[in-house]
Scaffold this motif. Structure first.
Motif, PDB file in Angstrom:
ATOM      1  N   LEU A  88       0.835  -1.197   0.000  1.00  0.00           N
ATOM      2  CA  LEU A  88       0.000   0.000   0.000  1.00  0.00           C
ATOM      3  C   LEU A  88       0.872   1.251   0.000  1.00  0.00           C
ATOM      4  O   LEU A  88       1.951   1.277   0.599  1.00  0.00           O
ATOM      5  N   PRO A  89       0.406   2.307  -0.655  1.00  0.00           N
ATOM      6  CA  PRO A  89       1.136   3.578  -0.600  1.00  0.00           C
ATOM      7  C   PRO A  89       1.024   4.200   0.788  1.00  0.00           C
ATOM      8  O   PRO A  89       0.083   3.936   1.542  1.00  0.00           O
ATOM      9  N   HIS A  90       2.000   5.028   1.117  1.00  0.00           N
ATOM     10  CA  HIS A  90       1.967   5.751   2.384  1.00  0.00           C
ATOM     11  C   HIS A  90       0.710   6.623   2.443  1.00  0.00           C
ATOM     12  O   HIS A  90       0.324   7.193   1.422  1.00  0.00           O
ATOM     13  N   PRO A  91      -0.019   6.687   3.551  1.00  0.00           N
ATOM     14  CA  PRO A  91       0.372   6.243   4.893  1.00  0.00           C
ATOM     15  C   PRO A  91      -0.121   4.835   5.252  1.00  0.00           C
ATOM     16  O   PRO A  91      -0.001   4.436   6.414  1.00  0.00           O
ATOM     17  N   GLY A  92      -0.691   4.099   4.311  1.00  0.00           N
ATOM     18  CA  GLY A  92      -1.118   2.740   4.595  1.00  0.00           C
ATOM     19  C   GLY A  92      -2.289   2.664   5.563  1.00  0.00           C
ATOM     20  O   GLY A  92      -2.375   1.748   6.389  1.00  0.00           O
ATOM     21  N   ASP A  93      -3.216   3.621   5.463  1.00  0.00           N
ATOM     22  CA  ASP A  93      -4.374   3.629   6.364  1.00  0.00           C
ATOM     23  C   ASP A  93      -5.484   2.741   5.820  1.00  0.00           C
ATOM     24  O   ASP A  93      -5.348   2.110   4.766  1.00  0.00           O
ATOM     25  N   ASP A  94      -6.601   2.701   6.557  1.00  0.00           N
ATOM     26  CA  ASP A  94      -7.725   1.861   6.141  1.00  0.00           C
ATOM     27  C   ASP A  94      -8.280   2.285   4.787  1.00  0.00           C
ATOM     28  O   ASP A  94      -8.720   1.443   3.991  1.00  0.00           O
ATOM     29  N   GLU A  95      -8.251   3.573   4.522  1.00  0.00           N
ATOM     30  CA  GLU A  95      -8.744   4.059   3.234  1.00  0.00           C
ATOM     31  C   GLU A  95      -7.947   3.448   2.081  1.00  0.00           C
ATOM     32  O   GLU A  95      -8.510   3.021   1.068  1.00  0.00           O
ATOM     33  N   ALA A  96      -6.630   3.391   2.239  1.00  0.00           N
ATOM     34  CA  ALA A  96      -5.789   2.789   1.199  1.00  0.00           C
ATOM     35  C   ALA A  96      -6.065   1.292   1.073  1.00  0.00           C
ATOM     36  O   ALA A  96      -6.101   0.747  -0.038  1.00  0.00           O
ATOM     37  N   LEU A  97      -6.255   0.615   2.207  1.00  0.00           N
ATOM     38  CA  LEU A  97      -6.556  -0.821   2.175  1.00  0.00           C
ATOM     39  C   LEU A  97      -7.884  -1.079   1.485  1.00  0.00           C
ATOM     40  O   LEU A  97      -8.005  -1.999   0.660  1.00  0.00           O
ATOM     41  N   LEU A 115     -10.706 -21.076  -9.280  1.00  0.00           N
ATOM     42  CA  LEU A 115     -11.410 -19.793  -9.136  1.00  0.00           C
ATOM     43  C   LEU A 115     -11.153 -19.132  -7.784  1.00  0.00           C
ATOM     44  O   LEU A 115     -12.069 -18.927  -6.971  1.00  0.00           O
ATOM     45  N   TRP A 116      -9.880 -18.747  -7.563  1.00  0.00           N
ATOM     46  CA  TRP A 116      -9.555 -18.042  -6.321  1.00  0.00           C
ATOM     47  C   TRP A 116      -8.251 -17.272  -6.498  1.00  0.00           C
ATOM     48  O   TRP A 116      -7.457 -17.551  -7.384  1.00  0.00           O
ATOM     49  N   GLN A 117      -8.058 -16.283  -5.621  1.00  0.00           N
ATOM     50  CA  GLN A 117      -6.812 -15.530  -5.543  1.00  0.00           C
ATOM     51  C   GLN A 117      -6.528 -15.199  -4.080  1.00  0.00           C
ATOM     52  O   GLN A 117      -7.450 -15.092  -3.262  1.00  0.00           O
ATOM     53  N   CYS A 118      -5.261 -15.033  -3.776  1.00  0.00           N
ATOM     54  CA  CYS A 118      -4.840 -14.603  -2.445  1.00  0.00           C
ATOM     55  C   CYS A 118      -3.844 -13.460  -2.614  1.00  0.00           C
ATOM     56  O   CYS A 118      -2.874 -13.595  -3.362  1.00  0.00           O
ATOM     57  N   TRP A 119      -4.118 -12.350  -1.944  1.00  0.00           N
ATOM     58  CA  TRP A 119      -3.221 -11.185  -2.000  1.00  0.00           C
ATOM     59  C   TRP A 119      -2.594 -10.981  -0.627  1.00  0.00           C
ATOM     60  O   TRP A 119      -3.307 -10.859   0.384  1.00  0.00           O
ATOM     61  N   ILE A 120      -1.265 -10.952  -0.575  1.00  0.00           N
ATOM     62  CA  ILE A 120      -0.538 -10.596   0.640  1.00  0.00           C
ATOM     63  C   ILE A 120      -0.197  -9.113   0.542  1.00  0.00           C
ATOM     64  O   ILE A 120       0.446  -8.673  -0.423  1.00  0.00           O
ATOM     65  N   ILE A 121      -0.623  -8.342   1.532  1.00  0.00           N
ATOM     66  CA  ILE A 121      -0.557  -6.876   1.435  1.00  0.00           C
ATOM     67  C   ILE A 121       0.286  -6.335   2.586  1.00  0.00           C
ATOM     68  O   ILE A 121      -0.023  -6.558   3.763  1.00  0.00           O
ATOM     69  N   GLU A 122       1.352  -5.628   2.248  1.00  0.00           N
ATOM     70  CA  GLU A 122       2.175  -4.994   3.286  1.00  0.00           C
ATOM     71  C   GLU A 122       1.996  -3.481   3.202  1.00  0.00           C
ATOM     72  O   GLU A 122       1.359  -2.952   2.296  1.00  0.00           O
ATOM     73  N   GLY A 123       2.565  -2.806   4.186  1.00  0.00           N
ATOM     74  CA  GLY A 123       2.536  -1.348   4.176  1.00  0.00           C
ATOM     75  C   GLY A 123       1.400  -0.736   4.959  1.00  0.00           C
ATOM     76  O   GLY A 123       1.161   0.467   4.865  1.00  0.00           O
ATOM     77  N   LEU A 124       0.670  -1.538   5.767  1.00  0.00           N
ATOM     78  CA  LEU A 124      -0.367  -0.949   6.606  1.00  0.00           C
ATOM     79  C   LEU A 124       0.267  -0.189   7.761  1.00  0.00           C
ATOM     80  O   LEU A 124       1.316  -0.589   8.296  1.00  0.00           O
ATOM     81  N   ALA A 125      -0.377   0.877   8.158  1.00  0.00           N
ATOM     82  CA  ALA A 125       0.115   1.665   9.286  1.00  0.00           C
ATOM     83  C   ALA A 125       0.050   0.843  10.573  1.00  0.00           C
ATOM     84  O   ALA A 125      -0.648  -0.166  10.652  1.00  0.00           O
ATOM     85  N   HIS A 126       0.780   1.303  11.575  1.00  0.00           N
ATOM     86  CA  HIS A 126       0.782   0.707  12.915  1.00  0.00           C
ATOM     87  C   HIS A 126       1.303  -0.729  12.896  1.00  0.00           C
ATOM     88  O   HIS A 126       0.804  -1.595  13.637  1.00  0.00           O
ATOM     89  N   ASP A 127       2.308  -0.981  12.035  1.00  0.00           N
ATOM     90  CA  ASP A 127       2.995  -2.277  11.994  1.00  0.00           C
ATOM     91  C   ASP A 127       1.997  -3.423  11.775  1.00  0.00           C
ATOM     92  O   ASP A 127       1.977  -4.417  12.501  1.00  0.00           O
ATOM     93  N   TRP A 129      -0.178  -5.877   8.597  1.00  0.00           N
ATOM     94  CA  TRP A 129      -0.224  -6.336   7.216  1.00  0.00           C
ATOM     95  C   TRP A 129      -1.571  -7.024   7.015  1.00  0.00           C
ATOM     96  O   TRP A 129      -2.364  -7.138   7.959  1.00  0.00           O
ATOM     97  N   ALA A 130      -1.863  -7.454   5.810  1.00  0.00           N
ATOM     98  CA  ALA A 130      -3.196  -7.992   5.540  1.00  0.00           C
ATOM     99  C   ALA A 130      -3.128  -9.116   4.515  1.00  0.00           C
ATOM    100  O   ALA A 130      -2.150  -9.238   3.764  1.00  0.00           O
ATOM    101  N   MET A 131      -4.158  -9.925   4.507  1.00  0.00           N
ATOM    102  CA  MET A 131      -4.317 -10.962   3.495  1.00  0.00           C
ATOM    103  C   MET A 131      -5.743 -10.900   2.962  1.00  0.00           C
ATOM    104  O   MET A 131      -6.699 -10.893   3.738  1.00  0.00           O
ATOM    105  N   LEU A 132      -5.863 -10.807   1.651  1.00  0.00           N
ATOM    106  CA  LEU A 132      -7.171 -10.765   0.996  1.00  0.00           C
ATOM    107  C   LEU A 132      -7.397 -12.087   0.264  1.00  0.00           C
ATOM    108  O   LEU A 132      -6.598 -12.480  -0.578  1.00  0.00           O
ATOM    109  N   MET A 133      -8.506 -12.750   0.574  1.00  0.00           N
ATOM    110  CA  MET A 133      -8.893 -13.968  -0.128  1.00  0.00           C
ATOM    111  C   MET A 133     -10.092 -13.657  -1.019  1.00  0.00           C
ATOM    112  O   MET A 133     -11.082 -13.087  -0.555  1.00  0.00           O
ATOM    113  N   LYS A 134      -9.974 -14.035  -2.277  1.00  0.00           N
ATOM    114  CA  LYS A 134     -11.021 -13.812  -3.278  1.00  0.00           C
ATOM    115  C   LYS A 134     -11.429 -15.169  -3.838  1.00  0.00           C
ATOM    116  O   LYS A 134     -10.597 -15.896  -4.387  1.00  0.00           O
TER     117      LYS A 134
END
Length: 475
Positions: A88-97, A115-127, A129-134
């Motif tokens: 995620l771009p700075h500042p990595g807030d919920d809006e960016a996520l 028929l699936w995808q998994c996204w590993i997402i770094e750069g969230l604020a407050h140390d 990260w996230a994982m998106l399952m589609k």
């Protein structure tokens, strides 16, 4: 070779009917940091992902739709086609996520691959990260998808038995009583009475089901009155989410003797009322016919990847300004919808599809989903989630956000998920026609807070009932 049910395949056909929609569902898990090394993470998660049969299978249609499509193993399966990395771009807030979530959910899943995808997402604020399952809706409904996601968490075997959807209310609510044959008797005097009882019960059962079916048909064909929330959609999406303390929701439930789903739908009602007012619309009693899926999945089918839902189509009372009256009206209407047989009628329709030759049922579904639906205005689906805070690769899952699809001319959909000690609302909207998705999310949170304040004020109509656990308060 395992074939899709006509109901599961219907989600593929509904997607084919509108090139602007993707019928994938998903969830975003926000985890505390630090994020593991990406290669280590893919290796660890990949092992768990490959335990799920559907994640290694592709859909193979039959020529001319003479039979249902089949799930077959992908001979060219490559995990790298499905697991992706994003920052995620700075500042990595919920809006960016949330912005990234909307963009990741927009494209259709490639039907030449599982028929699936998994996204590993770094750069969230407050140390964080996230994982998106589609996951495509043809693989499973919300409860099936949550059960699949349970397998990705640490200690999955224990989690499935004690923390995930193992006690949904739909699994414990007895089906409306029909009729059964009486015990054999040699007393001729009782034969006539037994025959009369059977006939009476049969007529009552059929009557309730027919009444529910008529309500559903009326809801589907009756026009929504030109609602600005209903109409063609673009290929772009917006997404937002809010979470409220489960303790606050329980306070409202205990004060007004309602369920968690009642509180959630009342909060959605108030926020959609504000959305209509922002558009210069005067909310009417029939402004917000809502598709409310209802699980008919039994506990012994929790591990089955498919769709097992019926539906109700209540009007949410956006014409009422008072939030407590909205809550009471939602409770009455859902109670009436259940008693009127909508759930049973929807379940009977799904069962009947299985008896129709696939070539006919698929053509019917494709035709119906291609028509400009004008009766239902929005979707509100409630998925009971984990009761305990989960761990993934040794990291705590802080939040889970559900992601509903937008389709069938519905410009906004809301998914409700109970996780740990919070109730979460995930909202997907069409990018062009519903830009105020954040206001919709904030309105839901504000409505819950107002209901909590009303519940804490002394007054009539309070109840001291003990609330069922969140995961059983499905309706």
């Amino acid at each position: 070779m395992e074939r899709l049910s006509a109901f599961d395949a219907g989600f593929l056909q509904a997607e084919d009917a509108d090139r602007h929609v993707s019928l994938a569902v998903g969830a975003v898990s926000v985890l505390e940091g630090p994020m593991p090394d990406f290669a280590e993470l893919v290796a660890g998660m990949g092992e768990r992902l490959l335990r799920i049969p559907r994640f290694r299978q592709v859909v193979r249609p039959q020529p001319f739709d003479i039979g249902a499509p089949a799930w077959v193993d992908d001979p060219d399966f490559d995990l790298s086609h499905h697991v992706h990395f994003a920052a995620l771009p700075h500042p990595g807030d919920d809006e960016a996520l949330f912005r990234f979530t909307a963009e990741a959910m927009e494209p259709r899943l490639d039907r030449e691959r599982p028929l699936w995808q998994c996204w590993i997402i770094e750069g969230l604020a407050h140390d964080r990260w996230a994982m998106l399952m589609k996951v495509h809706h043809s693989i499973g409904d919300g409860i099936a998808t949550m059960h699949i996601l349970a397998g990705l968490c640490d200690g999955a075997a224990e989690a499935n038995g004690g923390t995930y959807v193992d006690a949904i209310r739909a699994a414990h609510e007895p089906e409306p009583q029909g009729f059964s044959l009486p015990k054999p008797t040699l007393n001729p005097a009782r034969w006539a009475a037994a025959a009369r009882d059977i006939a009476t019960a049969a007529v009552k059962t059929v009557g309730v089901t027919v009444e529910g079916a008529l309500q559903i048909v009326n809801g589907l064909i009756r026009s929504g009155g030109g609602s600005p929330l209903l109409g063609p959609v673009s290929t772009m999406r917006r997404y937002s989410a809010v979470h409220v303390p489960m303790a606050s929701v329980e306070t409202v439930c205990q004060a007004f003797d309602v369920t968690i789903n009642d509180v959630a739908l009342a909060a959605i009602t108030d926020s959609f009322r504000a959305a209509l007012l922002r558009r210069g619309e005067q909310p009417r009693h029939d402004s917000l016919r809502t598709l409310v899926p209802v699980s008919v999945r039994s506990n012994d089918a929790l591990g089955t990847a498919d769709n097992r839902v019926s539906l109700m189509l209540p009007y949410l009372p956006v014409d009422k300004a008072d939030r407590v009256e909205q809550l009471r009206t939602v409770h009455r209407r859902l109670t009436r919808a259940k008693a009127g047989g909508q759930r049973r009628a929807g379940n009977a329709a799904v069962a009947a599809i299985k008896l129709v030759p696939y070539a006919l049922s698929s053509r019917t579904v494709r035709t119906l989903t291609g028509l400009p639906q004008r009766g239902v205005v929005t979707l509100a689906t409630n998925v009971p989630g984990p009761r305990q805070q989960m761990q993934m690769m040794g990291r705590t899952v802080l939040h889970m956000y559900p992601i509903p699809p937008v389709a069938l001319r519905l410009r906004a959909g809301v998914a409700i998920l109970s996780y740990h000690d919070e109730l979460v609302f995930g909202i997907t909207t069409d990018f062009d026609t519903f830009p105020d998705v954040d206001e919709l999310a904030f309105g839901i949170k504000k409505a819950v807070a107002c209901l909590v304040s009303a519940a804490r004020r002394p007054g009539p109509g309070r109840s001291g009932l003990t609330l069922l656990h969140p995961s059983v308060a499905y309706l």
